[in-house]
Write a protein that holds these residues in place. Structure first.
Motif, mmCIF file in Angstrom:
data_model
loop_
_atom_site.group_PDB
_atom_site.id
_atom_site.type_symbol
_atom_site.label_atom_id
_atom_site.label_comp_id
_atom_site.label_asym_id
_atom_site.label_seq_id
_atom_site.Cartn_x
_atom_site.Cartn_y
_atom_site.Cartn_z
ATOM 1 N N UNK A 262 3.722 1.240 -12.365
ATOM 2 C CA UNK A 262 3.972 0.624 -13.646
ATOM 3 C C UNK A 262 2.855 0.398 -14.370
ATOM 4 N N UNK A 263 2.798 0.621 -15.570
ATOM 5 C CA UNK A 263 1.606 0.330 -16.349
ATOM 6 C C UNK A 263 1.595 -1.286 -16.602
ATOM 7 N N UNK A 264 2.789 -1.847 -16.363
ATOM 8 C CA UNK A 264 2.846 -3.147 -16.804
ATOM 9 C C UNK A 264 2.679 -4.281 -15.625
ATOM 10 N N UNK A 265 2.332 -5.530 -15.701
ATOM 11 C CA UNK A 265 2.335 -6.344 -14.815
ATOM 12 C C UNK A 265 3.930 -6.758 -14.172
ATOM 13 N N UNK A 266 4.058 -6.722 -12.966
ATOM 14 C CA UNK A 266 5.324 -6.733 -12.770
ATOM 15 C C UNK A 266 5.761 -8.101 -12.091
ATOM 16 N N UNK A 267 7.138 -8.684 -12.210
ATOM 17 C CA UNK A 267 7.415 -9.901 -11.650
ATOM 18 C C UNK A 267 7.511 -9.870 -10.118
ATOM 19 N N UNK A 268 7.357 -10.812 -9.371
ATOM 20 C CA UNK A 268 7.265 -10.699 -8.062
ATOM 21 C C UNK A 268 8.285 -9.991 -7.456
#
Length: 918
Positions: A786-792
């Motif tokens: 993912x290029x995004x910060x992922x939730x836990x």
């Protein structure tokens, strides 16, 4: 009725123990009679009211009558009472038409008789030994008896209560109704329809033919099939269980949990379990004999044993025929027979396959009785030697010709021969070629090839023997009744029509009365019926010599209801117990509705899930559905099926997952292409929250304190909605299978939602290869990005069971220091396992892992990958056959020792766990 039977059984056991305590001596008298009744033109024998008896049926291929030894024993206070009881015990034998009935007459057949037997100190017991024809239909009723039946052929029907029954080497349909007892069949060649209530049935199948069924209620049924055999199972469970413990390839048909295909499919078997269990195994060797010995079957005409040889005299010289190779396949045994190099040999080598009806030629190499047929293979076989002169013979082939039984012969007793054996003389005729003769002898093999080669010695089981049997003609063969090969179809009878009408079936058949057809055309039309209507699940037929066709239709059920127990165990909820209900229907707005609920005893909370789905089209399902749930979940379920995590935590105290709570609903649409490919688009709207530890205990390793369950980052305890797209590709073969899963997930901004949008990609590919020596190679490659910060709850973690086994659980990436379930947004993992040994023994495993997890904007480099090597022992057996959501089985106890390699400290990681590898 069942409760009454159980009550009387327990009452009888108590009274029997009390009243049989030694008090004083009883008088005892015995009497033995020999009885006979003709078996000429008899097709069925019935045994009635067999009670308190030791019953034995011994078959003889030459029996012309039923010879019965009737022994009875009576115990009472005095000899006079004993004589009265012996006079009341008799064996009535009657013959009516083609049916013989043998009935046991015993004191007071009315119901108080059993209790009078106990309270008045009157006891009787009988032994019935029957020697009769091998080929006969048998119908038996037995109570409180010990029954033994050997080597029979025909329809066998048995109704047994409080009895132990042992049968072996039966050819033909088997029908059993067993109550409060045990029924065991060894070496069944045919079909079965069995039912067990408060009892056990154990079937070992040599060769399965035609439709079969098994049901149990407070009992158990164990069905053992030959290795590499095929079948199609239809399952109906209500508080019962059906377990498949098979080496072969087991798949679901169209995603239906209640329909399973073993290998490439085969005869249909219906399984119904109510408060009982049914187990299916495929561990019967295709090269064992039907008597349970390791040598050869005395009743077989051709012993197909590796290393066997036959030596023939030929014009003052000798020539040897050998079994070079034996292989099992589809429940049958195939053997390659080769002659020594010689100009006068009748053939170079042939591959044969033995069935109950005859010996089939499946492949020819080189010369075959003067013709060069090198490399010719026949599928299906086109030349065969029938074992019965009443068997339906195949037409003569233009290339091979045909075999006709000229005479049935039997051995003449010599000083060195203990028993006579039936032999068969064939005339082989080919178009444009001179005819020749073959002779076969049971338990020996070919005894002569024309007048040129005569058997002088053979070795079937490591012991060389001379030939001392002298053959003589006994009777000429009677030709079989002419069968319908082609001609006019006289009538069509449809059986088993409820959901579809007889007129619809006739329309689907597209056959007209009075029209000219061949047998193969009729067979093809009948076999196409399931493709014509989704209401027809199977079909079969018979056609007589006059062209009268009878079609049997096997229809799908209107609906099926499946109750099942569910359970779980975790440190956040303790033991969870509950029920699951699945209803499948061919009518109404839903094709399937399912629901499950569990109560968790540690945190005293309920979890639940409900799902409804409507499917369109028969083979390639288009499905529309939705679900709602409140469950405990982990972001490691792609690597560790929940059942494995529950079992390891419950028994071994091994934590393999971090959990969170999810509540919400989904709506989806999916398309399946057979059982190979499924694509799915799904909208989800779910709310996430953290869970804390509620329990520390486990059955074993109870001293180990469980780690706290890390919470979600408070910023991520929120609602997430979005779209999820997935595709799953599955291929299954007898020697290889694999699964590729691809998914993409995109969240949708809900306005007041804190969580930023993200897009997440994931893939998981697993392949298993089975080698001819039964070794296994299992490989898995997985990755996420993912290029995004992922939730836990959507991030990636590795370490521990099924991932990087040389590292602690969940240690990659390193903890953030805030004590939350944080992970990375990029992940790679590769596993390889090589298993040595057989499935039903322990296996040695060599394995290796490589993988890594990286955070957003962190460079992915090869030198940051973690690696480990290891060795393990797998103890494969009946350990908790829990079915995972990946349709595989957790039936393995495994001990691993893994050591990190590279820059990591070389500290070995020992684990004991339940695992299916990955």
């Amino acid at each position: 009725m069942r409760q009454k039977l159980l009550f009387f059984a327990l009452l009888y056991a108590v009274i029997f123990i009390v009243t049989n305590a030694p008090a004083y001596a009883l008088s005892e008298l015995t009497r033995t009679d020999n009885k006979t009744i003709s078996a000429e033109e008899v097709s069925q024998v019935r045994f009635r009211e067999i009670m308190f008896a030791d019953f034995v049926y011994k078959s003889s291929p030459d029996a012309r009558q039923f010879d019965v030894v009737f022994k009875r024993r009576a115990k009472a206070d005095n000899d006079e009472l004993c004589r009265e009881m012996l006079d009341d015990l008799d064996l009535e034998m009657t013959k009516s038409g083609d049916v013989v009935t043998i009935r046991l007459e015993h004191p007071k057949n009315d119901s108080p008789g059993i209790f009078k037997r106990i309270f008045t100190k009157k006891e009787w017991h009988v032994v019935i030994e029957v020697t009769g024809p091998r080929v006969v239909d048998m119908d038996m009723e037995a109570t409180f008896s010990d029954v033994r039946i050997e080597a029979t052929r025909g329809n066998m029907k048995a109704e047994t209560s409080f009895s132990s029954t042992r049968a072996s080497n039966h050819t033909g349909p088997l029908m059993v109704d067993n109550n409060f007892g045990e029924f065991r069949m060894r070496g069944l060649d045919g079909s079965f329809q069995v039912n067990s209530e408060f009892g056990n049935i154990d079937l070992t199948i040599d060769h399965l033919v035609d439709y079969s069924s098994a049901s149990c209620n407070f009992g158990g049924v164990d069905i053992r099939l030959p290795r590499n055999s095929g079948a199609e199972f239809f399952i109906n469970k209500s508080f019962g269980g059906v377990d498949f413990k098979v080496d072969g390839n087991i798949t679901m048909r169209g995603g239906d949990q209640n329909r399973r295909i073993l290998n490439d499919g085969g005869p249909r078997i219906d399984l119904s379990a109510d408060f009982g269990s049914i187990t299916i195994r495929d561990n019967i060797s295709g090269n064992t004999d039907r008597t349970g010995n390791t040598t050869y079957i005395q009743d077989r005409v051709m012993p197909l044993n590796r290393g066997a040889w036959w030596k023939y005299a030929m014009d003052g010289d000798t020539l040897t025929l050998r079994v070079e190779r034996v292989r099992p396949g589809n429940g049958k045994t195939f053997a390659k027979l080769s002659f020594d190099k010689s100009e006068n040999r009748p053939f170079d080598s042939i591959e044969v396959c033995e069935t109950t009806e005859g010996l089939m030629v499946t492949e020819i190499t080189g010369n075959f009785f003067g013709r060069d047929l090198s490399g010719v293979r026949f599928d299906p076989p086109r030349l065969w030697l029938p074992y019965s002169d009443q068997a339906e013979t195949t037409k003569g082939d233009e290339m091979l010709g045909g075999a006709v039984i000229k005479a049935i012969e039997e051995g003449k007793k010599d000083d060195d021969v203990e028993a006579e054996k039936a032999g068969i003389l064939y005339t082989m005729e080919a178009n444009g070629s001179p005819g020749y003769e073959l002779k076969l002898l049971p338990g020996v093999g070919f005894t002569a090839f024309g007048s040129a080669l005569t058997l002088i010695g053979y070795d079937l089981a490591g012991e060389t023997r001379p030939v001392t049997t002298v053959l003589k003609p006994v009777r000429e063969s009677t030709p079989p009744e002419k069968q319908f090969e082609e001609g006019t179809l006289s009538s069509i009878t449809i059986r088993g029509t409820d959901l579809v009408s007889a007129s619809d079936v006739e329309k689907y058949l597209a056959l007209e009365k009075g029209r000219h057809y061949t047998r193969s055309e009729i067979s093809d039309a009948v076999q196409r019926l399931p493709k014509k209507s989704k209401l027809i699940s199977g079909s079969s037929h018979t056609i007589d010599s006059d062209g009268n066709l009878v079609v049997r239709i096997y229809e799908v059920k209107r609906y099926s209801r499946d109750w099942d127990g569910v359970g779980s165990f975790s440190r956040v909820a303790g033991v969870g117990t509950g029920l699951k209900l699945t209803i499948n229907s061919i009518y109404g707005p839903f094709s399937e509705v399912s629901g499950a609920a569990q109560y968790h005893w540690a945190n005293k909370e309920w979890t639940y899930a409900a799902n409804g789905e409507k499917r369109f089209f028969d083979k390639n399902h288009l499905a529309i559905g939705g679900s709602y749930r409140l469950e405990y979940e982990s972001n490691m379920e792609w690597a560790i099926p929940p059942d494995e995590a529950y079992m390891n935590a419950f028994l071994l105290g091994l934590d393999t997952m971090n959990y969170y709570q999810v509540e919400g609903g989904t709506g989806y649409i999916s398309q399946s292409v057979g059982s190979i490919l499924t694509v799915k688009a799904e909208y989800f709207d779910e709310d996430y929250s953290s869970l804390k530890k509620y329990t520390n205990w486990s059955v074993f390793n109870n001293r180990s304190t469980k780690e706290d369950n890390p919470p979600l980052n408070p910023l991520y305890e929120d609602r997430i909605s979005g779209m999820r797209y997935s595709a799953e590709f599955t291929y299954r073969h007898r020697y290889a299978n694999g699964r590729l899963m691809l998914s993409a997930e995109k969240s949708i901004d809900r306005g007041g939602q804190y969580l930023p949008e993200y897009t997440r990609f994931f893939c998981n590919a697993v392949s298993t290869t089975r080698y001819p020596d039964r070794n296994l190679l299992k490989i898995r490659v997985a990755g996420g990005y993912s290029e995004d910060e992922l939730p836990d709850q959507k991030s990636f973690r590795l370490g521990g069971l099924n991932t990087l086994r040389g590292f602690e659980f969940g240690t990659l990436p390193e903890p953030s220091g805030f004590g939350v379930q944080s992970g990375g947004n990029q992940m790679f993992l590769a596993n390889i396992d090589y298993f040595f040994g057989y499935d039903d023994e322990f296996r040695l495993v060599l394995f290796g892992d490589v993988g890594g997890v990286w955070h957003k904007d962190e460079a992915v480099k090869a030198d940051t990958l973690r690696r480990d090597l290891g060795v393990g022992l797998v103890f494969d057996g009946d350990f908790f056959p829990l079915e995972s959501r990946h349709h595989e089985y957790v039936n393995t106890l495994r001990v691993n020792c893994a050591i990190p390699v590279g820059p990591e400290p070389h500290v070995s990681m020992w684990t004991v766990n339940f695992v299916r590898a990955y």
